[in-house]
Design a protein around this motif. Sequence first.
Motif, PDB file in Angstrom:
ATOM      1  N   VAL A  75       0.859  -1.180   0.000  1.00 48.51           N
ATOM      2  CA  VAL A  75       0.000   0.000   0.000  1.00 48.51           C
ATOM      3  C   VAL A  75       0.895   1.229   0.000  1.00 48.51           C
ATOM      4  N   ASP A  76       0.648   2.148  -0.932  1.00 49.25           N
ATOM      5  CA  ASP A  76       1.370   3.419  -1.010  1.00 49.25           C
ATOM      6  C   ASP A  76       0.495   4.486  -0.374  1.00 49.25           C
ATOM      7  N   LEU A  77       0.971   5.079   0.710  1.00 50.62           N
ATOM      8  CA  LEU A  77       0.188   6.070   1.452  1.00 50.62           C
ATOM      9  C   LEU A  77      -0.241   7.230   0.556  1.00 50.62           C
ATOM     10  N   GLY A  78       0.605   7.606  -0.368  1.00 48.18           N
ATOM     11  CA  GLY A  78       0.292   8.712  -1.266  1.00 48.18           C
ATOM     12  C   GLY A  78      -0.870   8.431  -2.206  1.00 48.18           C
ATOM     13  N   ARG A  79      -1.185   7.147  -2.409  1.00 49.36           N
ATOM     14  CA  ARG A  79      -2.274   6.781  -3.320  1.00 49.36           C
ATOM     15  C   ARG A  79      -3.616   6.650  -2.616  1.00 49.36           C
ATOM     16  N   LEU A  80      -3.637   6.962  -1.336  1.00 43.24           N
ATOM     17  CA  LEU A  80      -4.886   6.847  -0.579  1.00 43.24           C
ATOM     18  C   LEU A  80      -5.622   8.178  -0.490  1.00 43.24           C
ATOM     19  N   LYS A  81      -5.200   9.133  -1.305  1.00 41.51           N
ATOM     20  CA  LYS A  81      -5.883  10.429  -1.336  1.00 41.51           C
ATOM     21  C   LYS A  81      -7.351  10.194  -1.690  1.00 41.51           C
ATOM     22  N   GLY A  82      -8.233  10.917  -1.007  1.00 39.75           N
ATOM     23  CA  GLY A  82      -9.667  10.727  -1.206  1.00 39.75           C
ATOM     24  C   GLY A  82     -10.282   9.833  -0.145  1.00 39.75           C
ATOM     25  N   LYS A  83      -9.421   9.284   0.740  1.00 39.14           N
ATOM     26  CA  LYS A  83      -9.897   8.430   1.836  1.00 39.14           C
ATOM     27  C   LYS A  83      -9.378   8.967   3.166  1.00 39.14           C
ATOM     28  N   VAL A  84     -10.114   8.674   4.224  1.00 38.35           N
ATOM     29  CA  VAL A  84      -9.656   8.973   5.581  1.00 38.35           C
ATOM     30  C   VAL A  84      -8.818   7.772   6.019  1.00 38.35           C
ATOM     31  N   LYS A 112     -15.221  -0.479   8.734  1.00 38.22           N
ATOM     32  CA  LYS A 112     -14.510  -1.340   7.776  1.00 38.22           C
ATOM     33  C   LYS A 112     -15.216  -1.496   6.434  1.00 38.22           C
ATOM     34  N   ASP A 113     -16.539  -1.408   6.414  1.00 36.64           N
ATOM     35  CA  ASP A 113     -17.271  -1.577   5.158  1.00 36.64           C
ATOM     36  C   ASP A 113     -17.496  -0.267   4.412  1.00 36.64           C
ATOM     37  N   ASP A 114     -17.014   0.826   4.970  1.00 35.07           N
ATOM     38  CA  ASP A 114     -17.158   2.129   4.331  1.00 35.07           C
ATOM     39  C   ASP A 114     -15.925   2.383   3.455  1.00 35.07           C
ATOM     40  N   PRO A 115     -16.107   2.506   2.136  1.00 33.53           N
ATOM     41  CA  PRO A 115     -14.955   2.673   1.240  1.00 33.53           C
ATOM     42  C   PRO A 115     -14.194   3.985   1.442  1.00 33.53           C
ATOM     43  N   ASP A 116     -14.732   4.906   2.234  1.00 35.42           N
ATOM     44  CA  ASP A 116     -14.047   6.175   2.493  1.00 35.42           C
ATOM     45  C   ASP A 116     -12.983   6.067   3.585  1.00 35.42           C
ATOM     46  N   PHE A 117     -12.881   4.900   4.230  1.00 33.69           N
ATOM     47  CA  PHE A 117     -11.926   4.717   5.330  1.00 33.69           C
ATOM     48  C   PHE A 117     -10.937   3.598   5.022  1.00 33.69           C
ATOM     49  N   VAL A 118      -9.682   3.820   5.421  1.00 37.80           N
ATOM     50  CA  VAL A 118      -8.635   2.798   5.315  1.00 37.80           C
ATOM     51  C   VAL A 118      -7.947   2.694   6.676  1.00 37.80           C
ATOM     52  N   PHE A 119      -7.764   1.469   7.145  1.00 35.11           N
ATOM     53  CA  PHE A 119      -7.077   1.219   8.412  1.00 35.11           C
ATOM     54  C   PHE A 119      -5.760   0.509   8.126  1.00 35.11           C
ATOM     55  N   LEU A 120      -4.671   1.063   8.645  1.00 37.62           N
ATOM     56  CA  LEU A 120      -3.350   0.460   8.517  1.00 37.62           C
ATOM     57  C   LEU A 120      -2.753   0.314   9.916  1.00 37.62           C
ATOM     58  N   LEU A 121      -2.686  -0.907  10.417  1.00 36.92           N
ATOM     59  CA  LEU A 121      -2.038  -1.159  11.699  1.00 36.92           C
ATOM     60  C   LEU A 121      -0.642  -1.681  11.398  1.00 36.92           C
TER      61      LEU A 121
END
Length: 199
Positions: A75-84, A112-121
């Motif tokens: 996962v590239d953090l820079g490509r997650l623009k548009g998501k929280v 987790k089912d909302d496409p506007d959110f990404v979780f990275l642990l």
Amino acid sequence: MVNKAFLKKNYLNILMICLLLLIVFVPSAKAFMLRGLMEIGLFRPGTTAATSPEAMPPAANLNGILFKDINGNVVDLGRLKGKVVFLNFWATWCPPCQAEMPSIQKLYTQFKDDPDFVFLLVDADSKLPEANKFMQKKNYSMPVYELASNIPEQLFKGTLPTTIVLDKKGRISFNEEGAANYAHKKFIAFMQQLKNNKD
């Protein structure tokens, strides 16, 4: 006779010393105590003072910050623009990390089912098999990653746990070092507000 009288008289002190030693030397006991303090309202994440937009790094600064899961997916953090993005740095041996995990799991379950959110642990030790085993043992379903590139100090200085939340433009909206209760209603409202922000 003196010993029995001494023990009876100092029973509470001895009990407190034993409890203190348990908390100091047994990480899971310390995590349990911290979790209890979270439940009664301590360790609420401070969401009122988000970083000012001028101080927030633009999304371009996040390009090339990579994370990899156990299957090799990157996962590239820079490509997650548009998501929280909810980004948490942790380790299996860290009691404050263990203490906040149930609240992160609740937050993750909610979004987790909302496409506007990404979780990275992110396992700070980069021991993904061990980190995934820990998650399975605790019945947590959050996605676990390791660093696959250098990370700027702006995001992670080495303190565990550290939690960063990026808004949809890739700006740091939340930065917390230390354990916190992320299932608190104010934090959930904060996450929803970031999703709904248009600027």
